[in-house]
Design a protein around this motif. Sequence first.
Motif, PDB file in Angstrom:
ATOM      1  N   UNK A 299      39.821 -27.806  28.681  1.00  0.00           N
ATOM      2  CA  UNK A 299      39.548 -27.435  27.299  1.00  0.00           C
ATOM      3  C   UNK A 299      40.293 -26.164  26.936  1.00  0.00           C
ATOM      4  N   UNK A 300      40.821 -26.165  25.691  1.00  0.00           N
ATOM      5  CA  UNK A 300      41.538 -24.960  25.210  1.00  0.00           C
ATOM      6  C   UNK A 300      41.183 -24.762  23.741  1.00  0.00           C
ATOM      7  N   UNK A 301      42.123 -24.343  22.903  1.00  0.00           N
ATOM      8  CA  UNK A 301      41.813 -24.038  21.512  1.00  0.00           C
ATOM      9  C   UNK A 301      42.557 -24.949  20.545  1.00  0.00           C
ATOM     10  N   UNK A 302      42.705 -26.233  20.891  1.00  0.00           N
ATOM     11  CA  UNK A 302      43.365 -27.182  20.010  1.00  0.00           C
ATOM     12  C   UNK A 302      42.419 -27.707  18.930  1.00  0.00           C
ATOM     13  N   UNK A 303      42.945 -28.586  18.077  1.00  0.00           N
ATOM     14  CA  UNK A 303      42.135 -29.174  17.022  1.00  0.00           C
ATOM     15  C   UNK A 303      41.010 -30.048  17.592  1.00  0.00           C
ATOM     16  N   UNK A 304      41.293 -30.745  18.673  1.00  0.00           N
ATOM     17  CA  UNK A 304      40.254 -31.586  19.300  1.00  0.00           C
ATOM     18  C   UNK A 304      39.087 -30.723  19.744  1.00  0.00           C
ATOM     19  N   UNK A 305      39.376 -29.600  20.399  1.00  0.00           N
ATOM     20  CA  UNK A 305      38.315 -28.699  20.836  1.00  0.00           C
ATOM     21  C   UNK A 305      37.577 -28.075  19.652  1.00  0.00           C
ATOM     22  N   UNK A 306      38.283 -27.912  18.547  1.00  0.00           N
ATOM     23  CA  UNK A 306      37.654 -27.364  17.344  1.00  0.00           C
ATOM     24  C   UNK A 306      36.534 -28.293  16.855  1.00  0.00           C
TER      25      UNK A 306
END
Length: 604
Positions: A299-306
């Motif tokens: 997990x990081x800070x992409x749109x999916x994680x948003x």
Amino acid sequence: MTFGDGVVPSSAYQALLDKVSELEKAERVQRALYAISELSGAQLEMSVMLSRLHGIISELMYADNFFIARYDQDSQHVRFLYFADVATPFSDVTAAGMEAPIPLDEIEYSLTWYTIRLGKPLRGTLDKIGAELPGEFRPLGVAPKDWLGVPMLEGSQVHGILVVQHYEEAEVYGPEDQALLSFVASHILTTLQRREYRENLERAVALRTRELADANAKLLQEIAERKRNELIQRALYHIAEQAGDTGREKDFYRTIHYQLGSLLYADNFFIALLVDDGEAIDFAYYANDYDPPSPKRRLRDGLTEHVLRLGADVLLDKRQIAALEAEGSITIKGRRPHSWLGVPLRCEGRVLGVMAVQSYRDDTLFQPKDSELLRFVSSQIASSLERKRALASLREAKATLELRVRERTWELEKEIATRKTVEQQLKHEVMHDHLTGLPNRAHLLERLEQLPKRHEAGGERSGFAIMFLDVDSFKAINDEHGHIMGDMVLREIAERLKQSVRPPGLAARLSGDEFAILLEGIEHAEEAVTVATRFLRALEHPVSLAGISLNVSVSIGIAMLDEHEMTHSDVLGRADKAMYQAKSEGRSLYRLYSSSSESSPGER
């Protein structure tokens, strides 16, 4: 006291005092009725209203121990609306379940039962009331010294009962109290009926109002949903069909992508699932015209994680994406979309992943209605995923099921054995007298019911006898030496009965100072006389208890039963009559029942 020049005679003065007393009493009654009438219209909780009714009754007579019970003739149930008693704490009432409706048969032959069944007041001591009742009498709870119960009548129909009782004194309640309580009962019934009618009406109105509001809201919702669903129903039907397919997941995702493409722009579409206990995402399906498939990643800070962080739909245009990126909420890798729509895959409150569509064209932007559609499709996908995962869990659980079944079977067998032990102990307690340890009335009646079957099973047809025993002058023992000494005397009599009655005979305590003996397998009355004589001799020795020596005697009535001609009730009644005949002729006697009223001598 004088009037003018004369002196009022004492009789006239007393008459005036009596008249004043009557007027004061009438005034109290009038105030009480007015207060009861006011309560019917007061906006009070039922418990508060009943407590105030109790207070009003207490102003008219002694009512520390007071209860109100409502009777429903249709259901044959009684419910104790109010119960105040110094001998019975409210916690005991709650533990016994008295605040809930009770079948009338459960309190059969009690004072409450008789008052309801007879539809008339009962007043006096338990002995006095019991002597006036037309049948068997079974007092319940702590025995009062004085009892007054009146039915709440509407015409001739009984709707409940009011009861006051006294545990310390007898003859507290007189005819005036009975008449007064009966008069007040009708007004209390009217108050309760008004209150119940008003509450039922309010509940009905509130329920109908809610039903109309719900129906109206549902109608409006159905109209809106029908307009929306007319456009997408056919495509969604195919999607729903595919959600129930148990085939390969890739084929299922490909079908979803194809059907979704007929409803909105979905050339660029992906499904990302949470893996590794929610620490990473795996792109189970990925279709994109500009970027290659993304591998599994932390997990990081992409749109999916948003979307995962918000746990809600996310609809963004390119300006909003740029603003989120500028503030550091997200990081875009690869080509930036002009419009992006993502929804969480949610099943039973848990987020399983994200489904998203994206557009790289200015002339194709997603709208809120697309978000609703995508949300519905996501629920189909999440349900399918859960089913597939459930099947895998089921296969794993099946491996340990047999062991758990064996463990639970052993536990159940242990519980059953414990329950049987408890049931046997409870049955013994129910069928035996707690003071003397002798079998009780219920045990005796059960034994009588079993006699014919036992004789037939054993190939015998034999007679038997019933003996009723009543302790002579037992009240005098209680009055002179106290109830504790009386209980000790009863226990001593029970011990001597056990020594005098041999198997298969049965000695039982019926109630108070009454005992009974059942003799089986006897052919002649002389055998019963022998047992009676043996017990009378056993009582010739004084009872020495707590340093006190008492001469105790009993009166015995004997009745033989021909099981071809008589019922158990007949023989019990005959033994009772013979005992009363013995008691009327003296002390330490037995008498045989004779239909010609002739008795054999029983003196020794």
